[in-house]
Scaffold this active site. Structure first.
Site, PDB file in Angstrom:
ATOM      1  N   ASP A 115       0.817  -1.214   0.000  1.00 30.89           N
ATOM      2  CA  ASP A 115       0.000   0.000   0.000  1.00 30.89           C
ATOM      3  C   ASP A 115       0.849   1.261   0.000  1.00 30.89           C
ATOM      4  O   ASP A 115       2.064   1.203   0.172  1.00 30.89           O
ATOM      5  CB  ASP A 115      -0.967  -0.008   1.203  1.00 30.89           C
ATOM      6  CG  ASP A 115      -0.264  -0.345   2.520  1.00 30.89           C
ATOM      7  OD1 ASP A 115       0.972  -0.380   2.551  1.00 30.89           O
ATOM      8  OD2 ASP A 115      -0.977  -0.568   3.517  1.00 30.89           O
TER       9      ASP A 115
ATOM     10  N   ASN B 159      -7.617  -2.554  14.338  1.00 28.79           N
ATOM     11  CA  ASN B 159      -9.000  -2.850  13.945  1.00 28.79           C
ATOM     12  C   ASN B 159      -9.080  -4.032  12.979  1.00 28.79           C
ATOM     13  O   ASN B 159     -10.113  -4.261  12.355  1.00 28.79           O
ATOM     14  CB  ASN B 159      -9.650  -1.610  13.313  1.00 28.79           C
ATOM     15  CG  ASN B 159      -8.931  -1.141  12.061  1.00 28.79           C
ATOM     16  OD1 ASN B 159      -7.993  -1.787  11.592  1.00 28.79           O
ATOM     17  ND2 ASN B 159      -9.357  -0.016  11.508  1.00 28.79           N
TER      18      ASN B 159
ATOM     19  N   HIS C  12      -7.231  -4.458  10.221  1.00 26.62           N
ATOM     20  CA  HIS C  12      -6.954  -4.210   8.799  1.00 26.62           C
ATOM     21  C   HIS C  12      -5.651  -4.869   8.367  1.00 26.62           C
ATOM     22  O   HIS C  12      -4.741  -5.059   9.171  1.00 26.62           O
ATOM     23  CB  HIS C  12      -6.989  -2.717   8.447  1.00 26.62           C
ATOM     24  CG  HIS C  12      -5.828  -1.885   8.882  1.00 26.62           C
ATOM     25  ND1 HIS C  12      -5.972  -0.740   9.640  1.00 26.62           N
ATOM     26  CD2 HIS C  12      -4.497  -1.996   8.661  1.00 26.62           C
ATOM     27  CE1 HIS C  12      -4.787  -0.203   9.847  1.00 26.62           C
ATOM     28  NE2 HIS C  12      -3.871  -0.942   9.275  1.00 26.62           N
TER      29      HIS C  12
ATOM     30  N   GLU D  10      -9.515  -1.595   5.287  1.00 26.28           N
ATOM     31  CA  GLU D  10     -10.177  -1.298   6.549  1.00 26.28           C
ATOM     32  C   GLU D  10     -11.434  -2.160   6.708  1.00 26.28           C
ATOM     33  O   GLU D  10     -11.916  -2.747   5.737  1.00 26.28           O
ATOM     34  CB  GLU D  10     -10.571   0.188   6.575  1.00 26.28           C
ATOM     35  CG  GLU D  10      -9.389   1.154   6.487  1.00 26.28           C
ATOM     36  CD  GLU D  10      -8.643   1.326   7.813  1.00 26.28           C
ATOM     37  OE1 GLU D  10      -8.591   0.372   8.615  1.00 26.28           O
ATOM     38  OE2 GLU D  10      -8.114   2.426   8.027  1.00 26.28           O
TER      39      GLU D  10
HETATM   40  C1  GLP Z   1      -0.472   0.571   8.577  1.00 25.87           C
HETATM   41  C2  GLP Z   1      -0.118  -0.293   7.370  1.00 25.87           C
HETATM   42  C3  GLP Z   1      -0.374  -1.768   7.645  1.00 25.87           C
HETATM   43  C4  GLP Z   1       0.236  -2.159   8.977  1.00 25.87           C
HETATM   44  C5  GLP Z   1      -0.402  -1.350  10.077  1.00 25.87           C
HETATM   45  C6  GLP Z   1       0.084  -1.727  11.464  1.00 25.87           C
HETATM   46  O1  GLP Z   1      -1.798   0.921   8.633  1.00 25.87           O
HETATM   47  N1  GLP Z   1      -0.847   0.090   6.202  1.00 25.87           N
HETATM   48  O2  GLP Z   1       0.173  -2.544   6.594  1.00 25.87           O
HETATM   49  O3  GLP Z   1       0.059  -3.535   9.201  1.00 25.87           O
HETATM   50  O4  GLP Z   1      -0.109   0.017   9.842  1.00 25.87           O
HETATM   51  O5  GLP Z   1       1.287  -1.069  11.725  1.00 25.87           O
HETATM   52  P1  GLP Z   1       2.220  -1.334  12.965  1.00 25.87           P
HETATM   53  O6  GLP Z   1       3.068  -2.514  12.594  1.00 25.87           O
HETATM   54  O7  GLP Z   1       3.031  -0.079  13.093  1.00 25.87           O
HETATM   55  O8  GLP Z   1       1.358  -1.581  14.131  1.00 25.87           O
END
Ligand code: GLP
Length: 264
Positions: free
Chosen positions: A67, A136, A138, A143
């Site tokens: 993404d 959440n 995702h 989402e």
């Molecule tokens: C972002 C990314 C996700 C990732 C999420 C959790 O929203 N788009 O791919 O899994 O953050 O991030 P973290 O590893 O910092 O908790």
């Protein structure tokens, strides 16, 4: 789902890195699906160390990131392209021309999404896809309410995700609320998926992903449909699993089977 519960975040990163290292050793031309967020950083550090030690090479590999923020160029310090350069690509022998991140600055984001899907297909599909998980549930920027067969597209971020990621942006810095993300259907087409989660703040999402129903309200639950999904979590992230001991038992049996197979 293979559920691997380890003591801490360092063990999770090492376990995940070994999967990617083995993939590159088995198939140097692998197509790697990569992720951002804080969770994969330690895994990338392990891969950088293995690359520098000559254990693995990325020179024939291709990568596709999940993404990107819509509205940021790759030069922006909060773009995921910038993150990947900083955290992995600039430190290993990968050819940057073979690294793909959705175009956050695309003039026509709709066309850019279609082109991204076509590039993945042209590369032969993703061999191993790395994933983190949002609080959440995702995955990528899919989402809650994302279609379980969705493809790469523009997605609006939830307030929860914007708040969670606000820590990376300066107080007066523009924080995008839109993204381009591989869809859940796109992710499910990877031959293997490896999801990492650490820390107690992921425990609810991990519980919903593994033990909850398959539902768009928890996008990560779609991994229940995947034939080769490995969920690598630390004890804190596993702390709300009702069947924790059963998963540990299955994994112990799996290790025994692997040890036996290695002797054949
Ligand atoms: C972002 C990314 C996700 C990732 C999420 C959790 O929203 N788009 O791919 O899994 O953050 O991030 P973290 O590893 O910092 O908790």
């Amino acid at each position: 789902m293979q559920i691997v519960i380890l003591n801490d975040a360092a063990a999770v990163a090492a376990y995940g890195a070994n999967i990617f290292a083995a993939q590159l050793q088995k198939k140097p031309t692998s197509v790697l699906g990569l992720a951002t967020g804080s969770t994969p950083v330690a895994l990338y550090q392990e891969l950088i160390a293995k690359n520098k030690a000559g254990e693995i090479s990325f020179s024939h590999a291709t990568s596709f990131n999940l993404d990107e923020y819509l509205g940021l160029t790759g030069e922006h310090s909060q773009s995921y392209r910038y993150f990947m350069n900083e955290q992995l690509f600039s430190h290993v022998d990968i050819n940057k021309e073979n690294t793909f991140v959705p175009a956050g600055d695309a003039e026509n984001p709709i066309t850019a999404c279609k082109e991204y899907e076509a590039k993945i297909v042209a590369a032969g599909g993703v061999d191993v896809q790395l994933l983190g998980i949002g609080r959440n549930g995702h995955i990528g920027f899919n989402e809650p309410s994302s279609g379980l067969r969705s493809r790469t597209r523009v997605k609006t971020l939830t307030k929860a995700t914007i708040d969670d990621n606000a820590r990376f942006f300066g107080a007066d810095e523009y924080q995008p609320h839109l993204s381009i993300t591989m869809g859940i259907g796109t992710i499910l087409e990877a031959k293997k998926v490896v999801l990492l989660a650490t820390g107690e703040n992921k425990a609810d999402a991990v519980h919903a992903m593994i033990e909850g129903p398959l539902m768009a309200a928890c996008p990560a639950s779609a991994l229940q449909l995947h034939q080769d999904a490995v969920i690598v979590i630390d004890k804190a992230a596993a702390s709300k699993l009702a069947d924790l001991e059963f998963y540990q038992h299955i994994e112990a049996e799996n290790q025994k089977l692997q040890a036996h197979l290695a002797t054949l």
